[in-house]
Scaffold this active site. Structure first.
Site, PDB file in Angstrom:
ATOM      1  N   GLU A 101       0.854  -1.191   0.000  1.00 41.29           N
ATOM      2  CA  GLU A 101       0.000   0.000   0.000  1.00 41.29           C
ATOM      3  C   GLU A 101       0.886   1.236   0.000  1.00 41.29           C
ATOM      4  O   GLU A 101       1.934   1.243   0.650  1.00 41.29           O
ATOM      5  CB  GLU A 101      -0.884   0.066   1.255  1.00 41.29           C
ATOM      6  CG  GLU A 101      -2.100  -0.825   1.199  1.00 41.29           C
ATOM      7  CD  GLU A 101      -1.876  -2.127   1.954  1.00 41.29           C
ATOM      8  OE1 GLU A 101      -0.943  -2.185   2.774  1.00 41.29           O
ATOM      9  OE2 GLU A 101      -2.619  -3.088   1.697  1.00 41.29           O
TER      10      GLU A 101
ATOM     11  N   TYR B 164       8.116   2.138  -7.172  1.00 44.78           N
ATOM     12  CA  TYR B 164       7.353   0.902  -7.379  1.00 44.78           C
ATOM     13  C   TYR B 164       6.996   0.720  -8.861  1.00 44.78           C
ATOM     14  O   TYR B 164       7.067  -0.389  -9.394  1.00 44.78           O
ATOM     15  CB  TYR B 164       6.090   0.898  -6.516  1.00 44.78           C
ATOM     16  CG  TYR B 164       6.357   1.008  -5.033  1.00 44.78           C
ATOM     17  CD1 TYR B 164       7.444   0.369  -4.441  1.00 44.78           C
ATOM     18  CD2 TYR B 164       5.530   1.765  -4.209  1.00 44.78           C
ATOM     19  CE1 TYR B 164       7.696   0.480  -3.082  1.00 44.78           C
ATOM     20  CE2 TYR B 164       5.771   1.873  -2.843  1.00 44.78           C
ATOM     21  CZ  TYR B 164       6.858   1.236  -2.292  1.00 44.78           C
ATOM     22  OH  TYR B 164       7.101   1.346  -0.945  1.00 44.78           O
TER      23      TYR B 164
HETATM   24  C1  LIG Z   1      10.615   5.911  -1.124  1.00 43.65           C
HETATM   25  C2  LIG Z   1      12.085   5.712  -0.720  1.00 43.65           C
HETATM   26  C3  LIG Z   1      12.206   4.398   0.035  1.00 43.65           C
HETATM   27  C4  LIG Z   1      12.934   5.644  -2.013  1.00 43.65           C
HETATM   28  O1  LIG Z   1      14.270   5.269  -1.654  1.00 43.65           O
HETATM   29  P1  LIG Z   1      15.545   5.838  -2.440  1.00 43.65           P
HETATM   30  O2  LIG Z   1      16.710   5.043  -2.025  1.00 43.65           O
HETATM   31  O3  LIG Z   1      15.642   7.307  -2.283  1.00 43.65           O
HETATM   32  O4  LIG Z   1      15.148   5.510  -3.961  1.00 43.65           O
HETATM   33  P2  LIG Z   1      16.161   5.136  -5.142  1.00 43.65           P
HETATM   34  O5  LIG Z   1      17.314   6.083  -5.119  1.00 43.65           O
HETATM   35  O6  LIG Z   1      16.443   3.687  -5.122  1.00 43.65           O
HETATM   36  O7  LIG Z   1      15.260   5.477  -6.416  1.00 43.65           O
HETATM   37  C5  LIG Z   1      14.894   4.493  -7.388  1.00 43.65           C
HETATM   38  C6  LIG Z   1      13.904   5.143  -8.337  1.00 43.65           C
HETATM   39  O8  LIG Z   1      12.741   5.586  -7.629  1.00 43.65           O
HETATM   40  C7  LIG Z   1      12.294   6.836  -8.166  1.00 43.65           C
HETATM   41  N1  LIG Z   1      12.466   7.894  -7.157  1.00 43.65           N
HETATM   42  C8  LIG Z   1      13.154   7.816  -5.994  1.00 43.65           C
HETATM   43  N2  LIG Z   1      13.060   8.987  -5.313  1.00 43.65           N
HETATM   44  C9  LIG Z   1      12.308   9.807  -6.099  1.00 43.65           C
HETATM   45  C10 LIG Z   1      11.853  11.138  -5.938  1.00 43.65           C
HETATM   46  N3  LIG Z   1      12.148  11.873  -4.837  1.00 43.65           N
HETATM   47  N4  LIG Z   1      11.057  11.669  -6.906  1.00 43.65           N
HETATM   48  C11 LIG Z   1      10.738  10.952  -8.013  1.00 43.65           C
HETATM   49  N5  LIG Z   1      11.167   9.671  -8.217  1.00 43.65           N
HETATM   50  C12 LIG Z   1      11.927   9.117  -7.270  1.00 43.65           C
HETATM   51  C13 LIG Z   1      13.163   7.100  -9.380  1.00 43.65           C
HETATM   52  O9  LIG Z   1      12.536   6.485 -10.493  1.00 43.65           O
HETATM   53  C14 LIG Z   1      14.436   6.390  -9.019  1.00 43.65           C
HETATM   54  O10 LIG Z   1      15.197   5.992 -10.133  1.00 43.65           O
HETATM   55  P3  LIG Z   1      16.254   7.037 -10.775  1.00 43.65           P
HETATM   56  O11 LIG Z   1      17.054   7.590  -9.628  1.00 43.65           O
HETATM   57  O12 LIG Z   1      17.052   6.180 -11.685  1.00 43.65           O
HETATM   58  O13 LIG Z   1      15.441   8.077 -11.434  1.00 43.65           O
HETATM   59  C15 LIG Z   1      12.612   6.903   0.114  1.00 43.65           C
HETATM   60  O14 LIG Z   1      12.274   8.121  -0.519  1.00 43.65           O
HETATM   61  C16 LIG Z   1      12.077   6.947   1.547  1.00 43.65           C
HETATM   62  O15 LIG Z   1      12.626   6.334   2.455  1.00 43.65           O
HETATM   63  N6  LIG Z   1      10.960   7.667   1.764  1.00 43.65           N
HETATM   64  C17 LIG Z   1      10.368   7.775   3.123  1.00 43.65           C
HETATM   65  C18 LIG Z   1       9.689   6.490   3.528  1.00 43.65           C
HETATM   66  C19 LIG Z   1       8.627   6.079   2.522  1.00 43.65           C
HETATM   67  O16 LIG Z   1       7.868   6.893   2.021  1.00 43.65           O
HETATM   68  N7  LIG Z   1       8.569   4.761   2.218  1.00 43.65           N
HETATM   69  C20 LIG Z   1       7.625   4.192   1.282  1.00 43.65           C
HETATM   70  C21 LIG Z   1       6.333   3.952   1.950  1.00 43.65           C
HETATM   71  S1  LIG Z   1       5.141   3.245   0.815  1.00 43.65           S
END
Ligand SMILES: CC(C)(COP(=O)(O)OP(=O)(O)OC[C@H]1O[C@@H](n2cnc3c(N)ncnc32)[C@H](O)[C@@H]1OP(=O)(O)O)[C@@H](O)C(=O)NCCC(=O)NCCS
Length: 160
Positions: free
Chosen positions: A111, A123
């Site tokens: 979710e 995702y």
């Molecule tokens: C969501 C979360 C886990 C992503 O982790 P992350 O390590 O920053 O993500 P990644 O660097 O692996 O990103 C992979 C892809 O996701 C997308 N993405 C990641 N962050 C993004 C952003 N801020 N805006 C848009 N796309 C994004 C991109 O497609 C990215 O690929 P690219 O860098 O080649 O463009 C992180 O932002 C987080 O911890 N957020 C707070 C907790 C949360 O919301 N968890 C999910 C609950 S459902």
């Protein structure tokens, strides 16, 4: 920016990780999990919580999945603010896709908030599609988007 990924190892979460994990959790969510939530995952027979460890021992992120019969589910994934945007989240979700596929899952569900652009983009990138909504699921009245990655037609070895 992404050249740190070679420094990351994905390992099973342990109780000793929880202090750092709770700091990331509290910084990441309006309604964070507490220690007991993580302890429940550590004790569960179906869960396999994982951490992304940096070579210096710090925790860059974590993920809490479980696999129950044909269904995998991701309950929680978060990356430390200092390590976001470097591929750690992708690494964690890809690992869960591979492990669930290898364990016999037909699909993985989760979710996510419609307002969480970073998570939605991550995702979608990894083949999750929206399959439904839960009305007013979150504490602020926001709906949850239900997303699924369906393995149909994929070989066990090519789940990302
Ligand atoms: C969501 C979360 C886990 C992503 O982790 P992350 O390590 O920053 O993500 P990644 O660097 O692996 O990103 C992979 C892809 O996701 C997308 N993405 C990641 N962050 C993004 C952003 N801020 N805006 C848009 N796309 C994004 C991109 O497609 C990215 O690929 P690219 O860098 O080649 O463009 C992180 O932002 C987080 O911890 N957020 C707070 C907790 C949360 O919301 N968890 C999910 C609950 S459902």
């Amino acid at each position: 920016m992404k050249d740190m990924l070679h420094e990351i190892t994905i390992c099973a979460m342990t109780e000793a990780d929880l202090e750092e994990i709770l700091a990331i959790e509290n910084d990441s969510y309006p309604l964070p999990w507490n220690r007991d939530h993580f302890l429940d995952e550590l004790k569960s027979a179906h869960a396999f919580p994982l951490v992304a460890l940096v070579s210096d021992g710090r925790i860059a992120g974590y993920i809490c999945p479980y696999l129950l019969l044909e269904e995998g589910h991701i309950l929680n994934v978060a990356v430390h603010r200092d390590f976001r945007g470097r591929g750690v989240g992708r690494l964690l979700v890809e690992r869960v896709l591979r492990d669930c596929r290898a364990g016999g899952a037909d699909y993985i569900s989760l979710e996510v908030r419609p307002s969480n652009a970073a998570a939605l983009a991550l995702y979608r990138l990894l083949g999750f599609v929206e399959t439904g909504r839960r009305r007013k699921y979150y504490e602020n009245g926001e709906d949850a988007i239900i997303m699924e990655h369906i393995f149909e037609g994929e070989e066990a070895g090519d789940a990302v």
